[in-house]
Design a protein around this motif. Structure first.
Motif, PDB file in Angstrom:
ATOM      1  N   PRO A  93       0.960  -1.111   0.062  1.00  0.00           N
ATOM      2  CA  PRO A  93      -0.076  -0.025   0.029  1.00  0.00           C
ATOM      3  C   PRO A  93       0.959   1.323   0.035  1.00  0.00           C
ATOM      4  N   SER A  94       1.922   1.405  -0.805  1.00  0.00           N
ATOM      5  CA  SER A  94       2.892   2.475  -0.791  1.00  0.00           C
ATOM      6  C   SER A  94       2.226   3.841  -0.929  1.00  0.00           C
ATOM      7  N   LEU A  95       3.054   4.723   0.075  1.00  0.00           N
ATOM      8  CA  LEU A  95       2.702   6.051  -0.113  1.00  0.00           C
ATOM      9  C   LEU A  95       3.289   6.606  -1.590  1.00  0.00           C
ATOM     10  N   PHE A  96       4.428   6.277  -1.824  1.00  0.00           N
ATOM     11  CA  PHE A  96       4.928   6.510  -3.168  1.00  0.00           C
ATOM     12  C   PHE A  96       5.663   5.257  -3.509  1.00  0.00           C
ATOM     13  N   GLU A  97       5.712   5.096  -5.024  1.00  0.00           N
ATOM     14  CA  GLU A  97       6.491   3.785  -5.284  1.00  0.00           C
ATOM     15  C   GLU A  97       6.956   4.217  -7.069  1.00  0.00           C
ATOM     16  N   PRO A  98       8.441   4.451  -6.979  1.00  0.00           N
ATOM     17  CA  PRO A  98       8.838   4.552  -8.436  1.00  0.00           C
ATOM     18  C   PRO A  98       8.389   3.785  -9.284  1.00  0.00           C
ATOM     19  N   CYS A  99       8.849   2.580  -8.935  1.00  0.00           N
ATOM     20  CA  CYS A  99       8.135   1.375  -9.847  1.00  0.00           C
ATOM     21  C   CYS A  99       7.601   0.340  -8.995  1.00  0.00           C
ATOM     22  N   GLY A 100       8.622  -0.383  -8.164  1.00  0.00           N
ATOM     23  CA  GLY A 100       8.150  -1.495  -7.239  1.00  0.00           C
ATOM     24  C   GLY A 100       8.331  -2.698  -8.243  1.00  0.00           C
ATOM     25  N   LEU A 101       9.073  -3.596  -7.811  1.00  0.00           N
ATOM     26  CA  LEU A 101       9.235  -4.913  -8.253  1.00  0.00           C
ATOM     27  C   LEU A 101       8.349  -6.152  -7.711  1.00  0.00           C
ATOM     28  N   SER A 102       8.017  -6.010  -6.513  1.00  0.00           N
ATOM     29  CA  SER A 102       7.526  -7.065  -5.646  1.00  0.00           C
ATOM     30  C   SER A 102       5.985  -7.516  -6.309  1.00  0.00           C
ATOM     31  N   GLN A 103       5.334  -6.351  -6.729  1.00  0.00           N
ATOM     32  CA  GLN A 103       3.983  -6.825  -7.516  1.00  0.00           C
ATOM     33  C   GLN A 103       4.340  -7.675  -8.667  1.00  0.00           C
ATOM     34  N   LEU A 104       5.372  -7.323  -9.294  1.00  0.00           N
ATOM     35  CA  LEU A 104       5.790  -8.077 -10.553  1.00  0.00           C
ATOM     36  C   LEU A 104       6.144  -9.616 -10.226  1.00  0.00           C
ATOM     37  N   PHE A 105       6.872  -9.818  -9.299  1.00  0.00           N
ATOM     38  CA  PHE A 105       7.366 -11.146  -8.671  1.00  0.00           C
ATOM     39  C   PHE A 105       6.053 -11.825  -8.344  1.00  0.00           C
ATOM     40  N   SER A 106       5.305 -11.133  -7.650  1.00  0.00           N
ATOM     41  CA  SER A 106       4.036 -11.768  -7.010  1.00  0.00           C
ATOM     42  C   SER A 106       3.175 -12.400  -8.210  1.00  0.00           C
ATOM     43  N   LEU A 107       3.041 -11.471  -9.205  1.00  0.00           N
ATOM     44  CA  LEU A 107       2.198 -12.139 -10.638  1.00  0.00           C
ATOM     45  C   LEU A 107       2.920 -13.263 -11.019  1.00  0.00           C
ATOM     46  N   ARG A 108       4.146 -13.164 -11.256  1.00  0.00           N
ATOM     47  CA  ARG A 108       4.895 -14.245 -11.859  1.00  0.00           C
ATOM     48  C   ARG A 108       4.781 -15.332 -10.983  1.00  0.00           C
ATOM     49  N   TYR A 109       4.474 -15.346  -9.911  1.00  0.00           N
ATOM     50  CA  TYR A 109       4.281 -16.650  -8.854  1.00  0.00           C
ATOM     51  C   TYR A 109       2.767 -16.998  -8.548  1.00  0.00           C
ATOM     52  N   GLY A 110       1.843 -16.241  -9.326  1.00  0.00           N
ATOM     53  CA  GLY A 110       0.588 -16.595  -9.190  1.00  0.00           C
ATOM     54  C   GLY A 110       0.000 -16.010  -7.901  1.00  0.00           C
ATOM     55  N   THR A 111       0.442 -14.964  -7.404  1.00  0.00           N
ATOM     56  CA  THR A 111       0.059 -14.101  -6.282  1.00  0.00           C
ATOM     57  C   THR A 111      -0.504 -12.973  -6.440  1.00  0.00           C
ATOM     58  N   ILE A 112      -1.605 -12.535  -5.865  1.00  0.00           N
ATOM     59  CA  ILE A 112      -2.487 -11.424  -6.397  1.00  0.00           C
ATOM     60  C   ILE A 112      -2.204 -10.190  -5.722  1.00  0.00           C
ATOM     61  N   PRO A 113      -1.730  -9.201  -6.129  1.00  0.00           N
ATOM     62  CA  PRO A 113      -1.302  -8.054  -5.595  1.00  0.00           C
ATOM     63  C   PRO A 113      -2.563  -7.145  -4.958  1.00  0.00           C
ATOM     64  N   ILE A 114      -2.266  -6.518  -4.042  1.00  0.00           N
ATOM     65  CA  ILE A 114      -3.274  -5.452  -3.253  1.00  0.00           C
ATOM     66  C   ILE A 114      -2.448  -4.364  -3.343  1.00  0.00           C
ATOM     67  N   VAL A 115      -2.654  -3.279  -4.037  1.00  0.00           N
ATOM     68  CA  VAL A 115      -1.659  -1.874  -4.114  1.00  0.00           C
ATOM     69  C   VAL A 115      -2.584  -0.592  -4.269  1.00  0.00           C
ATOM     70  N   ARG A 116      -1.663   0.354  -3.654  1.00  0.00           N
ATOM     71  CA  ARG A 116      -2.488   1.842  -3.991  1.00  0.00           C
ATOM     72  C   ARG A 116      -1.937   2.219  -5.282  1.00  0.00           C
ATOM     73  N   GLU A 117      -2.806   3.123  -5.946  1.00  0.00           N
ATOM     74  CA  GLU A 117      -2.559   3.358  -7.310  1.00  0.00           C
ATOM     75  C   GLU A 117      -1.471   4.696  -7.230  1.00  0.00           C
ATOM     76  N   THR A 118      -0.340   4.144  -7.274  1.00  0.00           N
ATOM     77  CA  THR A 118       0.814   5.121  -7.168  1.00  0.00           C
ATOM     78  C   THR A 118       1.914   4.701  -8.068  1.00  0.00           C
ATOM     79  N   GLY A 119       2.802   5.676  -8.713  1.00  0.00           N
ATOM     80  CA  GLY A 119       4.071   5.180  -9.445  1.00  0.00           C
ATOM     81  C   GLY A 119       3.656   4.146 -10.400  1.00  0.00           C
ATOM     82  N   GLY A 120       4.832   3.302 -10.126  1.00  0.00           N
ATOM     83  CA  GLY A 120       4.787   1.806 -10.950  1.00  0.00           C
ATOM     84  C   GLY A 120       3.751   1.095 -10.606  1.00  0.00           C
TER      85      GLY A 120
END
Length: 482
Positions: free
Chosen positions: A377-404
């Motif tokens: 739930p980042s305050l700001f996130e230039p890109c973020g990689l963890s959400q990409l790793f998660s999707l790659r491993y079939g885990t569904i991200p819950i994120v705030r709509e900011t940056g990457g």
């Protein structure tokens, strides 16, 4: 594609030395650029902590002397090849034979030495790049040094610079004397349009002011940083240079991060055979001492435990999250208040929370593979990689709509069936809580959930597309007239 010559300069490179996402990018982007035909080479400091197996493979190629202020410093040059890419190491034990990478009292001197050394080594190694690609504040002064000292030499006069901001928050701000004493640069560069920043020098600002092209690691972040909230007091110069500012979202190394072959997992699996994912979940629960239950969602968090990552939101509603039928698995270190928050939660909810206040690469992959959801739930996130790793491993991200996060995660829409995760807009704890509950609701709809898992795993987050965009960026830099 024509044979572009690029020197990729970074203070950390995976697998040699890493504190964050910059190392992941520096480890995998050059490989992708090389596949596109670029003659790309990487340069980094030779730190004490580089694993011995890599040190043993390094070839000594000579030395030069580099002047930093009054010091006439030895600079050893070594190289190795990793995944087909040549990596150079700048060796000086006075600056780099230390525990840890950053945070020393003479950080300005360390990285001015590194910036000067990587410029001055080029004739010695007989490599004349078209582009020096600099990353974050540690190499921010390279373009300034080139302009002030080196452009008058034939060898350097056509070299262009691209500067990538991975996180605008870390800027390398030092007393103004650094300019003349360590860089040997005149006061004419100490201006509001140059390196001056509230009567200090700012290394990141030097990169913004003097590089030919600037980019950051997602399109949304490139827009956000023009405004006060995200601009970290640099929004003025960023707006001034907005015609030269681009956003290119990071990729991930899909060969290393592949659930079908990743040796760090308990068992391997792929999008057609998801039973392996559920086995990873059971083994993760078992290994962390949580009740082994298939029927409840595991929410994973892998992060630096710092305010940027949205932990204030979690602190507001942690008890409410844990009243749901969920398990929470946390991995990371950072600020004491957040470490403590998760330690207390694990003590109070021993069957629901596993707090791992450390960094462990193997456990990280097991959490990506064994979790059902990933909270970011980042305050700001230039890109973020963890959400990409998660999707790659079939885990569904819950994120705030900011940056990457905004560029890579599309919230699930039950009307159209589109989306690859769950997201919320405002930096608000109850909006986050509502979104977590929404994700839990759909977790029990097996059709929807299995579609989300498969859609995420089939998305292409490799570097291929972004690497092509970097090649275009290099050409834009070469087309610029000085």
């Amino acid at each position: 594609m024509d044979n572009l010559k690029v020197l990729f300069a970074s203070s950390e490179v995976e697998p040699f030395a890493k504190t964050g996402g910059l190392a992941d990018v520096a480890g995998s982007l050059p490989k992708a650029l090389k596949k596109l035909g670029a003659d790309i080479r990487v340069v980094m400091p030779k730190y004490k902590g580089i694993p011995q197996k890599f040190v043993q493979q390094m070839e000594y190629i000579g030395y030069i002397y580099v002047d930093v202020g009054w010091r006439h410093q030895y600079c050893g040059l070594l190289k190795t090849e990793y995944d087909g890419v040549t990596v150079y190491f700048i060796d000086n034990e006075y600056y780099f034979y230390r525990d840890g990478l950053y945070g020393y009292h003479d950080e300005a001197e360390q990285f001015i030495f590194f910036s000067k050394a990587l410029i001055e080594m080029l004739p010695r190694i007989d490599f004349k790049p078209d582009i020096i690609h600099c990353n974050d504040w540690q190499t921010g002064v390279v373009s300034l040094l080139l302009n002030a000292h080196y452009k008058r030499h034939d060898f350097y006069k056509d070299v262009k610079t691209v500067f990538t901001i991975h996180n605008l928050k870390y800027q390398g701000i030092f007393p103004k004397e650094v300019l003349t004493d360590l860089m040997g640069i005149g006061w004419e560069y100490f201006t509001p349009d140059g390196i001056e920043f509230y009567d200090h020098v700012n290394c990141l600002k030097a990169g913004l002011a003097y590089s030919d092209i600037i980019n950051t690691v997602s399109k949304t972040y490139a827009e956000e940083i023009k405004y006060d909230f995200f601009g970290e007091n640099l929004q003025g110069i960023i707006r001034k240079r907005s015609n030269d500012l681009y956003g290119i979202v990071n990729g991930i190394d899909v060969e290393v991060n592949n659930p079908a072959t990743d040796k760090r997992l308990f068992v391997n699996y792929d999008v057609e055979h998801l039973e392996g994912k559920y086995e990873n979940k059971r083994r993760l629960q078992e290994s962390l001492g949580l009740p082994v239950r298939d029927d409840i969602p595991i929410i994973g968090i892998i992060s630096r435990l710092v305010a940027q990552k949205g932990f204030d939101l979690i602190a507001c509603v942690l008890d409410e999250i844990l009243r749901e039928d969920v398990q929470l698995v946390v991995l990371g270190t950072g600020e004491y208040q957040y470490e403590n928050m998760f330690r207390c939660a694990a003590a109070n909810y021993p069957t629901k929370v596993s707090a791992n206040i450390l960094y462990d690469g193997t456990l990280a992959q097991r959490i990506y593979a064994g979790s059902d959801m990933f909270l970011m739930p980042s305050l700001f996130e230039p890109c973020g990689l963890s959400q990409l790793f998660s999707l790659r491993y079939g885990t569904i991200p819950i994120v705030r709509e900011t940056g990457g996060l905004n560029d890579t995660i599309q919230s699930y829409n039950e009307v159209t069936g589109e989306g690859n995760g769950f997201s919320f807009t405002n930096y608000n704890a109850h909006d986050m809580l509502y979104t977590i509950r929404r994700a839990i609701h759909f977790y029990y709809n097996k059709d929807v959930w299995s579609k989300l898992i498969k859609r995420g795993m089939r998305q292409n987050f490799s570097w291929d597309k972004s690497a092509s965009e970097y090649i275009e960026l290099y050409h834009k830099a070469l087309d610029k007239m000085h």
